[in-house]
Design a protein around this motif. Structure first.
Motif: not given
Length: 225
Positions: A127-132, A149-160
């Motif tokens: 995330d940090a690299i993507e946001s600069g 993926r949702r609405n042609d955008h890829v997300f990611h996160r750590k799972l609880d």
């Protein structure tokens, strides 16, 4: 020229890995990688599928031992981007189903999702690299990261932690009552109902679930009742 075409493709597929290494080191990495893993598929979209495996065996991994996990996440993001479409289950649809039917409902995770078991929490780094923003060394420790993926955008996160087991069950098409039982075993009975509600709301909001209709609900829907 073919090499430089592949280099450009891999730079696009692994932007965070390329940013961390820098132009020269990434060039050298890809040179060695393509010697060991030359393309074997007609489409060059598959040319980087072994990069994480290659990184785990490279000397530079000793200086950046989390680099292979970062490449693993980036490959997963590409895979879910190319995965088949599916209509996600949303809050309105869930509320339209009579609560008495909920225990027998079968839900699955959408095709465009993956759960990664990694040794470093590289989600924040990506995330940090993507946001600069300035990147920091990721935290070490076994963790699960979800990419979807949702609405042609890829997300990611750590799972609880309580999410891992129920999501894996959902990936296999578990009934809702089974998912609730798994969550209750994870968090204990006193807080189970609240945790189930929060998790379900989060998953519905993220669009990671799809409904496999139970026969009872399907017949009620078809009859208009």
């Amino acid at each position: 020229m073919y090499f430089y075409r592949l280099l450009d493709v891999l730079r696009e597929d692994y932007p965070a890995t390329a940013a961390i290494l820098g132009e020269v080191d990434f060039y050298n990495l890809i040179t060695g990688y393509l010697v060991e893993y030359p393309p074997t598929e007609p489409s060059i979209a598959h040319c980087g599928q072994h990069l994480a495996k290659y990184l785990r065996a490279r000397p530079q991994s000793g200086k950046k031992p989390w680099l292979a996990d970062l490449a693993t996440l980036e490959r997963a993001m590409l895979d879910v981007l190319l995965a088949p479409d599916a209509k996600p289950l949303d809050d309105a649809t869930m509320k339209s189903i009579p609560p008495a039917q909920w225990p027998t409902l079968r839900m699955r995770t959408i095709p465009a999702i993956t759960i990664l078991e990694l040794n470093w929490n590289v989600s924040k780094l990506a995330d940090a690299i993507e946001s600069g923003h300035k990147s920091r060394k990721p935290a070490r420790g076994a963790c699960a990261i979800i990419a979807w993926r949702r609405n042609d955008h890829v997300f990611h996160r750590k799972l609880d932690n309580p999410e891992r087991a129920p999501l894996k069950a959902l990936a296999q098409g578990a009934r809702f009552d089974r998912v609730c039982r798994i969550i209750a075993d994870e968090v204990g009975e006193p807080g189970a109902a609240e945790t189930i509600a929060k998790m379900l709301q989060r998953w519905l909001g993220e669009g990671v679930l799809m409904l496999v209709q139970s026969s009872a609900w399907r017949s009620r829907t078809a009859s208009g009742r």
